[in-house]
Motif scaffolding. Structure first.
Motif, PDB file in Angstrom:
ATOM      1  N   ILE A   1       0.865  -1.176   0.000  1.00  0.00           N
ATOM      2  CA  ILE A   1       0.000   0.000   0.000  1.00  0.00           C
ATOM      3  C   ILE A   1       0.904   1.229   0.000  1.00  0.00           C
ATOM      4  O   ILE A   1       1.918   1.264   0.707  1.00  0.00           O
ATOM      5  N   SER A   2       0.550   2.230  -0.796  1.00  0.00           N
ATOM      6  CA  SER A   2       1.315   3.474  -0.771  1.00  0.00           C
ATOM      7  C   SER A   2       0.366   4.648  -0.950  1.00  0.00           C
ATOM      8  O   SER A   2      -0.701   4.523  -1.555  1.00  0.00           O
ATOM      9  N   ASP A   3       0.763   5.777  -0.403  1.00  0.00           N
ATOM     10  CA  ASP A   3      -0.030   6.996  -0.543  1.00  0.00           C
ATOM     11  C   ASP A   3       0.919   8.185  -0.631  1.00  0.00           C
ATOM     12  O   ASP A   3       1.902   8.261   0.122  1.00  0.00           O
ATOM     13  N   GLN A   4       0.641   9.073  -1.572  1.00  0.00           N
ATOM     14  CA  GLN A   4       1.486  10.255  -1.768  1.00  0.00           C
ATOM     15  C   GLN A   4       0.628  11.500  -1.873  1.00  0.00           C
ATOM     16  O   GLN A   4      -0.332  11.547  -2.637  1.00  0.00           O
ATOM     17  N   LEU A   5       0.978  12.521  -1.099  1.00  0.00           N
ATOM     18  CA  LEU A   5       0.308  13.820  -1.131  1.00  0.00           C
ATOM     19  C   LEU A   5       1.291  14.843  -1.670  1.00  0.00           C
ATOM     20  O   LEU A   5       2.438  14.925  -1.205  1.00  0.00           O
TER      21      LEU A   5
ATOM     22  N   THR B   1       8.354  -7.272   6.599  1.00  0.00           N
ATOM     23  CA  THR B   1       7.549  -6.103   6.259  1.00  0.00           C
ATOM     24  C   THR B   1       8.415  -4.849   6.324  1.00  0.00           C
ATOM     25  O   THR B   1       9.323  -4.742   7.155  1.00  0.00           O
ATOM     26  N   THR B   2       8.113  -3.917   5.446  1.00  0.00           N
ATOM     27  CA  THR B   2       8.820  -2.641   5.391  1.00  0.00           C
ATOM     28  C   THR B   2       7.791  -1.520   5.432  1.00  0.00           C
ATOM     29  O   THR B   2       6.845  -1.505   4.638  1.00  0.00           O
ATOM     30  N   THR B   3       7.982  -0.609   6.369  1.00  0.00           N
ATOM     31  CA  THR B   3       7.108   0.551   6.504  1.00  0.00           C
ATOM     32  C   THR B   3       7.973   1.800   6.432  1.00  0.00           C
ATOM     33  O   THR B   3       9.004   1.887   7.100  1.00  0.00           O
ATOM     34  N   ALA B   4       7.569   2.752   5.614  1.00  0.00           N
ATOM     35  CA  ALA B   4       8.399   3.946   5.441  1.00  0.00           C
ATOM     36  C   ALA B   4       7.522   5.186   5.311  1.00  0.00           C
ATOM     37  O   ALA B   4       6.431   5.148   4.736  1.00  0.00           O
ATOM     38  N   PHE B   5       8.037   6.287   5.846  1.00  0.00           N
ATOM     39  CA  PHE B   5       7.436   7.604   5.685  1.00  0.00           C
ATOM     40  C   PHE B   5       8.494   8.516   5.072  1.00  0.00           C
ATOM     41  O   PHE B   5       9.676   8.449   5.455  1.00  0.00           O
ATOM     42  N   TYR B   6       8.088   9.341   4.131  1.00  0.00           N
ATOM     43  CA  TYR B   6       9.057  10.201   3.465  1.00  0.00           C
ATOM     44  C   TYR B   6       8.464  11.583   3.222  1.00  0.00           C
ATOM     45  O   TYR B   6       7.239  11.758   3.137  1.00  0.00           O
ATOM     46  N   VAL B   7       9.359  12.559   3.116  1.00  0.00           N
ATOM     47  CA  VAL B   7       8.961  13.915   2.766  1.00  0.00           C
ATOM     48  C   VAL B   7      10.107  14.556   1.993  1.00  0.00           C
ATOM     49  O   VAL B   7      11.295  14.309   2.280  1.00  0.00           O
ATOM     50  N   GLN B   8       9.758  15.340   0.992  1.00  0.00           N
ATOM     51  CA  GLN B   8      10.744  16.052   0.182  1.00  0.00           C
ATOM     52  C   GLN B   8      10.183  17.421  -0.172  1.00  0.00           C
ATOM     53  O   GLN B   8       9.010  17.548  -0.507  1.00  0.00           O
ATOM     54  N   ASP B   9      11.041  18.439  -0.114  1.00  0.00           N
ATOM     55  CA  ASP B   9      10.608  19.817  -0.358  1.00  0.00           C
ATOM     56  C   ASP B   9      11.541  20.458  -1.372  1.00  0.00           C
ATOM     57  O   ASP B   9      12.708  20.729  -1.078  1.00  0.00           O
ATOM     58  N   LYS B  10      11.033  20.675  -2.594  1.00  0.00           N
ATOM     59  CA  LYS B  10      11.812  21.389  -3.600  1.00  0.00           C
ATOM     60  C   LYS B  10      11.448  22.867  -3.526  1.00  0.00           C
ATOM     61  O   LYS B  10      10.312  23.266  -3.783  1.00  0.00           O
ATOM     62  N   TRP B  11      12.433  23.684  -3.188  1.00  0.00           N
ATOM     63  CA  TRP B  11      12.230  25.110  -2.954  1.00  0.00           C
ATOM     64  C   TRP B  11      13.010  25.907  -3.989  1.00  0.00           C
ATOM     65  O   TRP B  11      14.242  25.808  -4.071  1.00  0.00           O
ATOM     66  N   ASP B  12      12.301  26.659  -4.805  1.00  0.00           N
ATOM     67  CA  ASP B  12      12.937  27.546  -5.778  1.00  0.00           C
ATOM     68  C   ASP B  12      13.325  28.837  -5.065  1.00  0.00           C
ATOM     69  O   ASP B  12      12.506  29.745  -4.890  1.00  0.00           O
TER      70      ASP B  12
ATOM     71  N   TRP C   1       4.086   0.887   2.503  1.00  0.00           N
ATOM     72  CA  TRP C   1       4.099  -0.334   3.318  1.00  0.00           C
ATOM     73  C   TRP C   1       4.008  -1.521   2.379  1.00  0.00           C
ATOM     74  O   TRP C   1       3.165  -1.553   1.475  1.00  0.00           O
ATOM     75  N   TYR C   2       4.904  -2.475   2.556  1.00  0.00           N
ATOM     76  CA  TYR C   2       4.793  -3.693   1.771  1.00  0.00           C
ATOM     77  C   TYR C   2       5.343  -4.879   2.557  1.00  0.00           C
ATOM     78  O   TYR C   2       6.213  -4.743   3.423  1.00  0.00           O
ATOM     79  N   LYS C   3       4.782  -6.036   2.257  1.00  0.00           N
ATOM     80  CA  LYS C   3       5.177  -7.281   2.910  1.00  0.00           C
ATOM     81  C   LYS C   3       5.655  -8.266   1.854  1.00  0.00           C
ATOM     82  O   LYS C   3       4.934  -8.605   0.924  1.00  0.00           O
ATOM     83  N   ASP C   4       6.909  -8.718   2.006  1.00  0.00           N
ATOM     84  CA  ASP C   4       7.459  -9.774   1.161  1.00  0.00           C
ATOM     85  C   ASP C   4       7.353 -11.086   1.914  1.00  0.00           C
ATOM     86  O   ASP C   4       7.742 -11.174   3.097  1.00  0.00           O
ATOM     87  N   GLU C   5       6.862 -12.120   1.249  1.00  0.00           N
ATOM     88  CA  GLU C   5       6.732 -13.414   1.912  1.00  0.00           C
ATOM     89  C   GLU C   5       6.952 -14.546   0.916  1.00  0.00           C
ATOM     90  O   GLU C   5       6.816 -14.367  -0.296  1.00  0.00           O
ATOM     91  N   ILE C   6       7.294 -15.715   1.458  1.00  0.00           N
ATOM     92  CA  ILE C   6       7.512 -16.923   0.657  1.00  0.00           C
ATOM     93  C   ILE C   6       6.585 -18.000   1.202  1.00  0.00           C
ATOM     94  O   ILE C   6       6.948 -18.752   2.117  1.00  0.00           O
ATOM     95  N   PRO C   7       5.349 -18.092   0.671  1.00  0.00           N
ATOM     96  CA  PRO C   7       4.400 -19.084   1.186  1.00  0.00           C
ATOM     97  C   PRO C   7       4.827 -20.527   0.939  1.00  0.00           C
ATOM     98  O   PRO C   7       4.455 -21.422   1.708  1.00  0.00           O
TER      99      PRO C   7
END
Length: 646
Positions: free
Chosen positions: A327-331, A375-386, A346-352
């Motif tokens: 699952i991912s979400d970007q604003l 499982t990997t959970t990450a939060f990110y933010v980036q600010d491009k400022w002219d 957020w993503y889950k890698d598994e070997i059933p």
């Protein structure tokens, strides 16, 4: 030194031709202008010239003109990208050895959604199984660490395969039929359309292939029977908002040689992959937009099932099912002078399921990897400022939690200077973090070994420049450092932390329009590798690589000639020195003899070059019974076909 002189001479030749060029009246095939828009560099649309990154683009026109069979063929000639294949088709390999800027840690996406696998030797994906090329709008290759936006493990870069979205209110159908060397057959049908807000694409493909010959006219065991379908259904709400559903299915029956192309033992295998996703794009206001994605990828491989109880010294049996759910979400907020991006992944890698056998008649048994997950959970933010009309700064940070290795922070900083409308300079600093894969953790035992994650950083500087209306170029210089390199420890017969990496390199690209009919491209890559485990890390990477392309079009005929020159590839033994440099040339042509019908032909490896593009420790007479492997690439081969559009 001779290669450097040759490269400089070619670059100077292309540059100087700009002064005598004829103004182009239309865009020739395979020419992607710096004024075109890319999204992968910053996860927002921007002109390629304004991107503070080294981005290459393969267009739908490029794919159609050259008749690429899969994604590996489409990106193979991109400067900075090194790909290997152990067979006539990249579809047969478990995974395709892939590096960008010397790193094997690359994030692969379709429409911004991750498709990397976790469980076999490569953590990218088998790009050769992505065969529905008619549904691709373009492919963006971001070279250089992309840890903030795409994952802390994006050490080498990211590849984003962007699919088509019909918008013209009409329905179009394309039918492809072709015959090829090695008893090859290809059949494809593609349909797209849009009506009353609804849009769709359906792309179905079938391919057959048999035994092939290398440049020494030696026959190699090979069989391929592949079927795939890719579908996209969406609804456009207006105001740049839409909901899109994707489903892809790929099935393959194959035969490969057991241990290198000199082997006489045939191994049969099967692949069964599928991907499903739902993506919602919403324009909340003139300044704010949101993208939400949910996806599930599955990859199943059963290899060497015919020799399960009859293997003396074979490669063994593998039956593995890998699954990723995410699952991912970007604003995104666009102000007057700032573009702020924030989101989570957020993503889950598994070997059933995972059964294996080492051979020798031993029965298949459960692998220590079976049932493993991370499982990997990450939060990110980036600010491009002219800051001004010319200067911009982009700080960013990703905070990642790995269920095996806890929290990690990956900061980044980019500084850009737009000297003019035709020139953009940039400097980037980015850190990365790569946790061990499930294979590396559980190869021998349910008890994970004491492995440390790989950590490091990349510093790069570059320039995107328009010399004039017909000549453009990009130059990128980078250095990469990494500690705790994870590699195979032959003494312990397991994975371990084996050393450090110090890698410096250069990527150069030039594109030239001579007139409305003719264009040319030139790419150069240089990698200076310094690693305590150089032989295994850089085994299939050339120190120098030249890529040359010449394209022609008129009202009915298009043609492309392109060559790839490999020089001083890093090798593990002196026996490979004679095969570390070579040139391979391909040509394709299309003739539209009616409004609806086109005849096309392609010749691969025109000069029947004998070579391998997979690193190996042994020469072409390797003895597989002594665990010596060589992987010959196909010799000269042909394809001819018809395409109908209506």
């Amino acid at each position: 030194m001779n290669q450097k002189i040759l490269t400089a001479s070619l670059a100077a030749l292309v540059l100087t031709t700009g002064a005598f060029s004829v103004q182009a009246e239309s865009t020739p095939p395979n020419f992607y202008s710096l004024d075109e828009v890319v999204v992968t560099a910053s996860r927002t649309p921007e002109k390629k010239i304004d991107a503070n990154a080294d981005v290459a683009v393969v267009t739908a026109k490029d794919i159609a003109t050259k008749h690429y069979s899969d994604v590996t063929e489409a990106i193979r000639s991109v400067p900075g990208v090194a790909l290997g294949s152990q067979n006539a088709s990249s579809q047969i390999s478990f995974t395709n050895p892939l590096t960008i800027n010397g790193s094997q840690n690359v994030v692969i996406m379709v429409d911004g959604m991750r498709i990397n696998t976790n469980g076999v030797m490569s953590r990218t994906t088998a790009l050769g199984t992505l065969t529905n090329m008619n549904s691709i709008d373009h492919i963006e290759i971001l070279k250089g660490a992309a840890s903030t936006l795409y994952g802390s493990d994006a050490q080498g870069g990211a590849i984003n395969i962007i699919t088509k979205k019909p918008e013209d209110g009409q329905v179009h159908t394309k039918l492809d039929l072709s015959r090829a060397s090695y008893n090859g057959e290809k059949y494809g049908i593609y349909n797209e359309g849009s009506s009353n807000g609804f849009f769709w694409t359906v792309d179905a493909h079938k391919e057959l292939q048999g035994t092939y010959k290398d440049g020494w006219d030696r026959h190699t065991i090979n069989h391929l029977n592949a079927k795939s379908i890719s579908t996209k259904f969406g609804y456009d709400f207006g105001n740049d908002s839409n909901l899109v559903f994707n489903y892809e299915k790929y099935k393959l029956d194959y035969t490969r040689p057991d241990g290198g192309t000199t082997s006489t033992q045939a191994d049969h295998g099967k692949k069964d992959n599928d991907r499903i996703s739902l993506q919602y794009n919403a324009k909340i206001s003139d300044r704010v937009s949101n993208q939400f994605s949910i996806y599930r990828n599955q990859n199943r491989i059963e290899d060497n099932y015919n020799n399960l109880t009859n293997i003396a010294d074979g490669s063994g049996y593998t039956d593995i099912h890998m699954k990723t759910t995410g699952i991912s979400d970007q604003l995104t907020y666009k102000g007057n002078d700032q573009t702020i991006i924030g989101g989570f992944d957020w993503y889950k890698d598994e070997i059933p399921h995972y059964k294996y056998s080492y051979g020798g008649g031993s029965p298949a048994k459960e692998s220590p990897e079976e049932g493993a997950s991370v499982t990997t959970t990450a939060f990110y933010v980036q600010d491009k400022w002219d800051i001004t009309d010319k200067w911009n700064v982009t700080p960013g940070i990703r905070i990642t939690h790995n269920s095996q290795y806890g929290n990690n922070t990956s900061p980044s900083l980019s500084i850009g200077y737009k000297a003019s409308e035709n020139t953009n300079y940039y400097v980037n600093y980015k850190k990365f973090f790569r946790a061990p894969s499930l294979l590396e953790l559980y190869y021998m035992s349910k008890n994970a070994p004491n492995l440390d994650p790989e950590k490091g950083y990349t510093v790069e500087m570059g320039v995107n420049h328009k010399f004039n209306s017909t000549l453009t170029g990009t130059l990128n210089i980078y250095t990469q450092r990494a500690d705790n390199l994870i590699g195979w420890d032959s003494a312990a017969f397991n994975y371990g932390n084996s050393g450090k990496i110090k890698n410096n390199g250069v990527n150069l690209s030039l594109q030239k329009e001579f007139n409305k009919h003719v264009s040319a491209t030139l790419g150069y890559t240089y990698i200076n590798a310094d690693s305590s485990t150089k032989n295994t890390v850089y085994a299939n990477i050339p120190k120098h690589e030249l890529n040359i392309g010449i394209n022609y079009q008129n009202s009915k005929l298009t043609a492309s000639l392109w060559g790839r020159g490999i020089m001083d590839r890093y090798t593990t033994k002196d026996t490979m020195k004679d095969y570390s440099s070579y040139w391979v040339w391909d040509i394709a042509a299309n003739y539209q003899f009616t409004k609806e019908a086109t005849l096309f032909a392609r010749v691969n490896n025109i000069f029947d070059q004998f070579y391998t593009d997979v690193g190996t420790s042994y020469g072409p007479n390797a003895d597989p019974t002594k665990y010596q492997y060589w992987y010959s690439a196909p010799g000269r081969n042909f394809e001819i076909g018809l395409q109908f559009q209506f």
